[in-house]
Design a protein around this motif. Structure first.
Motif, PDB file in Angstrom:
ATOM      1  N   GLY A 120       0.789  -1.223   0.000  1.00  0.00           N
ATOM      2  CA  GLY A 120       0.000   0.000   0.000  1.00  0.00           C
ATOM      3  C   GLY A 120       0.818   1.268   0.000  1.00  0.00           C
ATOM      4  O   GLY A 120       0.293   2.360   0.251  1.00  0.00           O
ATOM      5  N   GLU A 138       6.406   5.697   7.024  1.00  0.00           N
ATOM      6  CA  GLU A 138       5.647   4.593   6.425  1.00  0.00           C
ATOM      7  C   GLU A 138       6.503   3.728   5.513  1.00  0.00           C
ATOM      8  O   GLU A 138       6.248   2.529   5.375  1.00  0.00           O
ATOM      9  CB  GLU A 138       4.447   5.142   5.646  1.00  0.00           C
ATOM     10  N   ARG A 172      -4.752   3.346  -0.148  1.00  0.00           N
ATOM     11  CA  ARG A 172      -4.972   3.367   1.298  1.00  0.00           C
ATOM     12  C   ARG A 172      -6.438   3.475   1.695  1.00  0.00           C
ATOM     13  O   ARG A 172      -6.820   3.050   2.785  1.00  0.00           O
ATOM     14  CB  ARG A 172      -4.190   4.545   1.905  1.00  0.00           C
ATOM     15  N   ILE A 221      -5.253  11.187   3.660  1.00  0.00           N
ATOM     16  CA  ILE A 221      -5.819   9.857   3.922  1.00  0.00           C
ATOM     17  C   ILE A 221      -6.819   9.916   5.073  1.00  0.00           C
ATOM     18  O   ILE A 221      -7.923   9.359   4.990  1.00  0.00           O
ATOM     19  CB  ILE A 221      -4.686   8.857   4.216  1.00  0.00           C
TER      20      ILE A 221
END
Length: 299
Positions: free
Chosen positions: A15, A48, A210, A244
């Protein structure tokens, strides 16, 4: 990872959507065994990538969260003083304890609490772990100087036990939000990449990966609005993480399309300072939404 395309594919499977430049420096970092220094604004995906890399390689992720006042002892190891005291009391109760023998026994692996840097130097059946040194800019110069040994030779020294060297160097990623400049001596030991805000198309790809349940038209409006918002004079510009979060909030509210009212009600998902939120209330939100929709119409 045999090629740069492999890196992009592996990260995408987790992702994480990245451009070829970032994939290239990740590939080189792993191929050459060099630490990777990622710098950029908060919320652009620096942390991330370490999580995605560890997951894609099946390695453990060991995270050292930096903060002001962090010292070498806290980052490497601590002695379990509570257990040491119990051992001392037990020996005293038994009587006839040899002080020198007891002292040597107290400072062994049995009483050692490994912290992130030491954990990363130890053998791991899964292979060398991914060591994330997060927000290195929050520490100070002495801690940076200490890291030079750890990152140059992948070893740490414990006075009571000696030097511990990693059998296989960990995959090291350092991140910085650039709240201060990190010393050149540390940067020279790393490969460097500036993680910038993504383009519209890449941010759409990230949002699709995501938040796959969000309708495409809504996602396009969200990304276009945030891209416009980044051009405003704000105290804290929203990153991809906020994009997000906002999309997830809108999805939870069953929002189909953006409106000035919806934007005003949910600004706390993308802006974290009251002055910024106040500046976007009313006509400012409508103006940005109109501009975002115009961008979509002409794009």
């Amino acid at each position: 990872m045999q090629t740069i395309d492999d890196v992009q594919t592996m990260l995408a499977d987790q992702g994480y959507v990245c451009g070829r430049a970032l994939a290239t420096v990740v590939f080189l970092s792993q191929s050459l065994g060099r630490p990777l220094f990622l710098e950029g604004e908060a919320g652009t995906g620096k942390t991330e990538i370490a999580k995605a890399l560890a997951a894609s390689l099946g390695r453990d992720l060991i995270r050292l969260q930096c903060y002001e006042g962090l010292d070498a002892a806290s980052a490497v190891y601590e002695w379990n003083f509570a257990e040491q005291m119990i051992a001392i009391r037990t020996a005293e109760a038994a009587g006839g304890a040899d002080r020198n023998a007891l002292k040597s026994e107290l400072f062994t692996e049995d009483y050692l609490i490994p912290r992130p840097l030491l954990q990363a130097m130890r053998p791991n059946p899964k292979g060398a772990p991914v060591l994330l040194i997060d927000e290195i800019d929050r520490t100070d110069a002495p801690f940076e100087a200490f890291l030079l040994e750890a990152l140059s030779d992948f070893q740490v020294t414990i006075p009571e036990l000696g030097t511990i060297k990693a059998p296989e160097p960990p995959l090291v990623i350092l991140t910085s939000n650039r709240t201060r400049e990190v010393h050149d001596a540390l940067k020279r030991r790393c490969l460097y990449h500036w993680v910038d805000y993504p383009t519209f198309d890449r941010e759409m790809d990230i949002l699709t990966a995501r938040v796959p349940d969000a309708a495409r038209d809504l996602s396009r409006e969200v990304v276009a609005f945030v891209q416009r918002l980044r051009g405003e004079d704000l105290f804290k510009t929203p990153g991809v993480a906020e994009t997000i979060d906002w999309a997830k909030c809108l999805l939870a509210l069953d929002v189909i399309t953006l409106s000035p009212e919806v934007i005003s009600d949910t600004l706390g998902a993308i802006l974290k300072y009251q002055d910024d939120i106040q500046a976007l209330q009313g006509s400012a939100a409508k103006r940005l939404l109109d501009e975002a929709r115009a961008d979509l119409a002409t794009g």
